[in-house]
Design an enzyme around this catalytic site. Structure first.
Site, short mmCIF file in Angstrom:
data_model
loop_
_atom_site.label_atom_id
_atom_site.label_comp_id
_atom_site.label_asym_id
_atom_site.label_seq_id
_atom_site.Cartn_x
_atom_site.Cartn_y
_atom_site.Cartn_z
N SER A 125 49.28 102.71 -49.57
CA SER A 125 49.11 101.31 -49.20
C SER A 125 50.12 100.88 -48.15
CB SER A 125 49.21 100.41 -50.43
OG SER A 125 50.32 100.77 -51.21
N HIS A 146 42.38 103.47 -47.48
CA HIS A 146 43.12 102.54 -48.33
C HIS A 146 42.16 101.67 -49.13
CE1 HIS A 146 45.91 98.80 -48.67
NE2 HIS A 146 46.00 99.57 -49.74
N GLU A 158 40.24 100.20 -46.02
CA GLU A 158 40.80 100.29 -44.66
C GLU A 158 40.82 101.77 -44.29
OE1 GLU A 158 43.79 96.50 -44.32
OE2 GLU A 158 44.62 98.30 -45.20
N ASN A 196 47.19 93.48 -45.64
CA ASN A 196 48.49 93.08 -46.16
C ASN A 196 49.37 92.46 -45.08
OD1 ASN A 196 47.74 93.89 -48.67
ND2 ASN A 196 48.69 95.91 -48.52
P1 NAI Z 1 49.57 105.51 -60.64
O1 NAI Z 1 51.00 105.62 -60.97
O2 NAI Z 1 48.68 104.69 -61.50
O3 NAI Z 1 48.94 106.97 -60.57
C1 NAI Z 1 49.50 108.02 -59.84
C2 NAI Z 1 49.08 109.34 -60.49
O4 NAI Z 1 49.45 110.38 -59.61
C3 NAI Z 1 49.76 109.60 -61.84
O5 NAI Z 1 48.77 109.90 -62.81
C4 NAI Z 1 50.67 110.81 -61.56
O6 NAI Z 1 50.75 111.69 -62.67
C5 NAI Z 1 49.95 111.48 -60.41
N1 NAI Z 1 50.79 112.28 -59.53
C6 NAI Z 1 52.02 111.98 -59.05
N2 NAI Z 1 52.44 112.96 -58.25
C7 NAI Z 1 51.47 113.90 -58.21
C8 NAI Z 1 51.29 115.14 -57.52
N3 NAI Z 1 52.24 115.61 -56.72
N4 NAI Z 1 50.15 115.82 -57.71
C9 NAI Z 1 49.17 115.35 -58.52
N5 NAI Z 1 49.28 114.18 -59.19
C10 NAI Z 1 50.40 113.47 -59.02
O7 NAI Z 1 49.53 105.03 -59.12
P2 NAI Z 1 48.38 104.17 -58.38
O8 NAI Z 1 48.64 102.74 -58.60
O9 NAI Z 1 47.05 104.72 -58.73
O10 NAI Z 1 48.72 104.46 -56.85
C11 NAI Z 1 48.39 105.66 -56.23
C12 NAI Z 1 48.46 105.49 -54.73
O11 NAI Z 1 47.55 104.46 -54.34
C13 NAI Z 1 49.83 105.09 -54.19
O12 NAI Z 1 50.01 105.69 -52.94
C14 NAI Z 1 49.70 103.58 -54.08
O13 NAI Z 1 50.58 103.04 -53.12
C15 NAI Z 1 48.25 103.46 -53.62
N6 NAI Z 1 47.63 102.16 -53.87
C16 NAI Z 1 47.84 101.53 -55.08
C17 NAI Z 1 47.23 100.29 -55.30
C18 NAI Z 1 47.41 99.59 -56.62
O14 NAI Z 1 47.11 98.39 -56.68
N7 NAI Z 1 47.87 100.26 -57.67
C19 NAI Z 1 46.38 99.65 -54.28
C20 NAI Z 1 46.18 100.46 -53.11
C21 NAI Z 1 46.80 101.65 -52.92
#
Ligand code: NAI
Length: 512
Positions: A125, A146, A158, A196
């Site tokens: 993001s 995104h 995006e 954003n």
């Molecule tokens: P989250 O913390 O809910 O999930 C991340 C997952 O990735 C976890 O299950 C973790 O075990 C896994 N993980 C971490 N490192 C890893 C690796 N090296 N290999 C495989 N799995 C791995 O995070 P979330 O919120 O889903 O965010 C994920 C991405 O999406 C981030 O880059 C975040 O900035 C982006 N994002 C998040 C939004 C939100 O509202 N949560 C909105 C838009 C983008």
């Protein structure tokens, strides 16, 4: 050859089974794609599979798809143990932790396991796609995709072209996005991307008003919801997002834009963050939360003593008409003066656009002690914002509050502040949208739609600017700039030129 993602037969890999990864997997299997989902934690993938199956079965129960379609979609999701299992994918979407080193390490490793044509998309993001792609042998195949949270409901993606991305890769991702039923917008790899970046106008300008001491967070929230029609006020939104997240993100984007004053964070947030007032998640932010429910402070009751007579300035004919129409019904109870100048005791109402009450009172040669400014940019039906000069007496202020309350509106009375609340925040939002258009981060049409969908606004910022009138937006900004001396209000040349030429804010340059 770049894979054809316009075919539901394609296989999509999703890495990271958290909030975003599971949402992306869900929309992809729903659209007919086969999905291979992996995560460092097998508990996370198993949990995601249970979650996705429950969501799809619920969608079937609601009649959004047949039970057979739901089961078929569930059957298209496969949990896999690691990156090697993603060999067959036409595209892999990364949704792991938001950390540049972690993403770079993953992308470098991924390239050694997937086919040479496989598209690599990151759901980051805030990180630069270009910076992620530099570790790849083939940076041309790396793009941003995104998504917004929750993915099935927020129908926007995006598609971010990095400096080295092959445009045809972005086209292929756009075909995928269209097939899952989302609106894809192509954006440049600029800090904050598009939605954003523009959205910062809403949050930073609300903070600027608070920093100035002109109004409380509750006043600002009430005006932005009741008058400007936003679903959530900026301070309730800060509480929802959590202050530690928003403040750090504001600091980081301010640095990435080399101190652009329009994106300046606030010391108020820093202080509150240090105090642990994060918002909803900590039970206390700008609001207090008990059992997860927000407690909104009561509004002070409106005074009841009406002024004997009121005079309305006609310096701005539109403002005069709106105030006059609102007060007409009180004609039997209050004298509404129609002479050119107010009588000796009349309460004087002025309707500045961008000016503060002091400047307006002096410009019209009125007694500042009896002058009250009324915000007439938008409707006065639900709520009226009033502004006093530092010399306005409390009696005159209370009579003005009583006057509009008797006319049937809720009243917010604030200290003197150039541009009131709603005009100032809306002008800032429109101005930043124009800056983003000028920089070519997205097309005017994409900016308008992406911000509308991505921020849940009723209207896109450029449509809003057109409806208010680009000339009025420019005047508000120019006066704010003049009165405060703060470069954050300098109007975008994109906006100024369109005002000079009488063009819509949604008009791209004709030669493009
Ligand atoms: P989250 O913390 O809910 O999930 C991340 C997952 O990735 C976890 O299950 C973790 O075990 C896994 N993980 C971490 N490192 C890893 C690796 N090296 N290999 C495989 N799995 C791995 O995070 P979330 O919120 O889903 O965010 C994920 C991405 O999406 C981030 O880059 C975040 O900035 C982006 N994002 C998040 C939004 C939100 O509202 N949560 C909105 C838009 C983008």
């Amino acid at each position: 050859m770049i894979p054809d993602l316009d075919s539901p037969g394609a296989t999509i890999g999703v890495i990271g089974a958290g909030t975003m990864g599971r949402g992306i997997a869900q929309v992809a299997v729903t659209a007919g794609y086969s999905v291979l989902l992996t995560d460092l934690s097998s508990a996370a993938t198993e949990d995601a599979a249970i979650f996705i199956a429950a969501m799809l079965r619920r969608a079937a129960e609601k009649g959004l798809m047949s039970a057979e379609e739901g089961e078929a979609a569930i059957g298209r999701l496969q949990l896999v143990p690691g990156l090697k299992a993603l060999k067959a994918c036409e595209m892999v979407v990364e949704a792991i932790v938001e950390d540049l080193d972690a993403k770079r390490k993953l992308f470098a490793e991924l390239e050694t396991t997937v086919s040479k044509d496989c598209i690599l998309a990151s759901n980051t993001s805030a990180l630069s796609i270009t910076a992620i792609a530099v570790v790849c042998e083939r940076p041309g195949r790396v793009v941003g995709a995104h998504f917004f949270n929750p993915v099935p409901l927020m129908k926007l993606v995006e598609i971010v072209d990095g400096e080295n991305s092959d445009p045809a890769v972005g086209d292929a991702v756009a075909a995928f996005v269209a097939r899952i039923g989302h609106r894809g917008v192509r954006v440049k790899d600029a800090p904050l991307f598009l939605v954003n970046h523009v959205g910062r106008g809403y949050s930073t300008e609300s903070l600027a008003i608070l920093d100035e001491g002109a109004a409380t967070p509750f006043d600002i929230d009430r005006v932005m919801t009741d008058v400007a029609g936003f679903r959530m006020g900026p301070f309730e939104l800060f509480d929802l997002t959590a202050l530690d997240v928003s403040h750090r993100s504001m600091e980081s984007s301010f640095d990435q834009f080399y101190g652009e004053p329009r994106l300046r964070p606030s010391t108020v947030l820093q202080r509150r963050m240090n105090a642990g007032l994060f918002g909803r998640k900590s039970g206390r932010g700008f609001y207090v939360y008990s059992d997860g429910k927000i407690e909104r402070p009561e509004e002070p009751p409106a005074p009841s003593v009406l002024p004997a007579s009121v005079w309305i300035s006609s310096a701005d004919p539109d403002g005069f008409k709106k105030v006059h129409a609102r007060l007409e019904g009180l004609a039997g109870k209050v004298g509404i003066e129609s002479a050119e100048r107010p009588s000796r005791d009349a309460l004087s109402l002025v309707t500045p656009l961008g000016n503060d009450a002091t400047t307006q009172a002096l410009a019209e040669n009125l007694d500042p002690a009896r002058t009250i400014a009324v915000d007439t940019l938008l409707s006065l039906e639900t709520r009226v914002t009033l502004m006093t000069t530092p010399a306005t007496t409390s009696r005159n202020r209370d009579e003005a509050r009583a006057l509009f309350a008797a006319a049937g509106s809720k009243v917010t009375a604030i200290a003197d502040c150039a541009g009131f609340i709603a005009p100032r925040i809306l002008a800032s939002l429109v101005n930043i949208a124009c800056v983003v258009a000028q920089q070519g981060i997205g097309t005017p049409d994409d900016i308008d739609e992406a911000v509308r969908i991505g921020r849940g606004y009723r209207k896109g910022p450029l449509t809003l600017g057109d409806e208010i009138g680009p000339g009025r937006i420019l005047t508000i900004l120019q006066r704010l700039h003049h009165l405060t001396g703060d470069p954050r209000y300098r109007p975008s040349p994109w906006l100024r030129r369109r005002v000079q030429l009488g063009l819509s804010l949604k008009a791209p340059d004709a030669a493009n």
